[in-house]
Motif scaffolding. Sequence first.
Motif, PDB file in Angstrom:
ATOM      1  N   ASP A  69      40.716  39.112  35.997  1.00 28.16           N
ATOM      2  CA  ASP A  69      41.656  38.393  35.134  1.00 28.16           C
ATOM      3  C   ASP A  69      42.434  39.408  34.312  1.00 28.16           C
ATOM      4  N   GLU A  70      43.657  39.668  34.702  1.00 30.47           N
ATOM      5  CA  GLU A  70      44.499  40.680  34.072  1.00 30.47           C
ATOM      6  C   GLU A  70      43.782  42.020  33.915  1.00 30.47           C
TER       7      GLU A  70
ATOM      8  N   THR B 238      43.500  31.603  33.695  1.00 24.44           N
ATOM      9  CA  THR B 238      42.125  31.973  33.380  1.00 24.44           C
ATOM     10  C   THR B 238      41.169  30.830  33.712  1.00 24.44           C
TER      11      THR B 238
HETATM   12 MG   LIG Z   1      44.342  34.102  30.593  1.00 16.75          MG
END
Ligand SMILES: [Mg+2]
Lengths: 292, 411
Positions: free
Chosen positions: A168-169, A47
Amino acid sequence: MPLISLKDVSKLYGFGDATTVALDEVSLDVEAGEFVAVMGPSGSGKTTLMNMIGLLDRPTHGDYILSKKSVAKLRPNQRAKLRRDRIGFVFQSFNLLPKLNVLDNVALPLMYKGIMPVRRLKRAAAVLERVGLADRQYFMPRALSGGQIQRAAIARALVNDPQIIIADEPTGNLDSTSSLVVMELLSELHRTGNTILMVTHNPELTRYADRVVYMHDGSIVHDQHTPLGEVSPLANKARQLFPRRTEEDDLAGVSAIMETFPQKTETAKKRRKSAAKPKRKTTRKAVTRAKR
Amino acid sequence: MLSGNYKTALSRVRSAKWQSLLTMFGIIVGIVSVITTVSLGEGIKRQVLQQANRLGNDLITVRPGKILSRDKNGAITKVNPALAYGFGTGSLSEQDIAVLHRQKGLKHVSPVSLLSSGPGLDGSQYNEGFTLGTDASFPEVVEQEVEFGGYFTPGEENRQVAVIGKRVAEDLFQENIPIGRTLTIRGQEFIVRGIFKEFGSTTLGQGVDLNKAVFVPRTALNNVAKDATQLVQILVRPEDPKQTAQVMTQVNNALTASHGGQQDITVLRQDENLLVANDMLRLLTTFVTSIAAISLLVGGIGIMNIMLVSVSERTHEIGIRKAIGATNRQIRNQFMAEAVVLSFVGGIVGVVLSYLVNFILRIYTNFQPVITLPVIFAAVGVSLLVGITFGTIPAIKAARKDPIEALRIGG
Ligand SMILES: [Mg+2]
Ligand SMILES: Nc1ncnc2c1ncn2[C@@H]1O[C@H](COP(=O)(O)OP(=O)(O)O)[C@@H](O)[C@H]1O
């Protein structure tokens, strides 16, 4: 010249004994048009890396060159404008503002650009159509499914025609069917020339990427180009080791891989040499067909 | 850009109605008190002006007590508002009437006595009212018509007859023209023979509603309640209106001389009531303005508080907005807009409530408050200012949030 170029970027959090090294002298070049999947165990700095590339964060040390310009020391105001015009973010959850309807959410970046309401709503409606949410424009976010929310978030990321999409994911909270729809969408953006960086824990999703980066303890420990449509060999290995298919197992699998490749300096050298471009045309069809 | 901010801000106010209303309460109270005070002042000013114009500037009243000071040219320098309000009592006596009767150049000398208890009817007492003893020239001196019936004549000074104000007819007799009926003063019966036309509120000074008065011959009143009456005013009109200023000095000198050189009475021209009223209002205004200032402060702090809460509750939202390209300034403007909308809506509600208060005052009191446009603009301006002042700190706090930290906090 790569679109994105991180040069020995470090990010430290906290002071003294409590200092965390979130990124440890990371260097990474991304060419325009690449689809990079970022994998690695929780807390490995994925991240932080995304936020760095997305100009949300600034390096403690090192330099970041975006389109030939150093952006590491820009003022917050200039960074905000670069984010607005060049970068689109998709987060794992809570992407949309709950009090605005889908259309207003998607139009928000255009508001910050100073575009008049009629024009920005028109543009937002067009992008929503593109992600297949034309009939959900006036829904409030709570009335959407998780997959629809992520698609709306992608629409918002796209509304300003950014060069770089950072996700992010994006499928972290989705069931497999919704995940596939979202991945199809990202894959299509890739096809039309967008540069995409995506964090994922799911090895299966590396099919859509043409490059996979593994992180561990704030460093990039492995970086390989993979043909589109194929699961990255490393991720595949993890899958064979741990055949069960839950997100947690994926995580465990990736961590296991990390232990197999602890020599980061060697892999970093390897990565720089193997800069061959993937052939995407043949593989793409296979991927799309498999999903439908 | 801005329109979007205000739109979302308004929808936020709407979705949290009660919370917003509580927050705006201080602002509302502040705005209502300011507007009401100013409009009361404006109303009184207008009434006094009207009255002065109608009665002319040659009506002179002599009142007990030293209500004001004058410089050498007769201009008012200082007013004692406490004495100016209502009927003063004390230093006027029968002797003063005699002194004035001896003066030359006066067309009328018309004393007014007060019995502060109201009239009775069938054993019940009209407590809101009061009784005035006058001579026969009173209607002519104050230029007030008797609408029904007639006033008593100079030959009837000893007769127990009464002329009543409109409110007395309505409230005590519960009919419009109770001529021929009797009311009691100190147990003595007086026959109603006339009803006055509606009085303006300032005929005999501030705070006296003559519509609630019973007018009887002074002599007759003294006969039934000698010990309880007070000489409260002596009304004087000069023969030549152009000589008013000289006559005032003359009256003042004569009375001061007869009081042994002591300045314990006040000689006022009708239009000077305005100045006296003004001064009284200034006191009231200072008082209410400080209340208003405190409420606005409380209101402002309320807004600051709710905005601070809102900023911390919406940290994740701020993170998202920043991630998609909002600059610090744009975030600041968004939260400023919300604070300003809160206080502005408070201001508008305050203005609306002021009209309601105004309406109620007009119906239930003798005041005729007037809300003017500049007052509205000023009130709305003040509420905007409060929003800007107290919205700044929360807005800056929101703008300075680190987007990374903000995004780490769950939505
Ligand atoms: Mg993360
Ligand atoms: N704002 C912060 N303050 C302190 N530590 C942080 C902060 N952000 C990240 N970290 C730490 O940096 C490391 C990397 O975090 P992160 O990039 O979120 O990892 P990942 O996304 O791979 O799970 C973690 O050890 C995390 O605890």
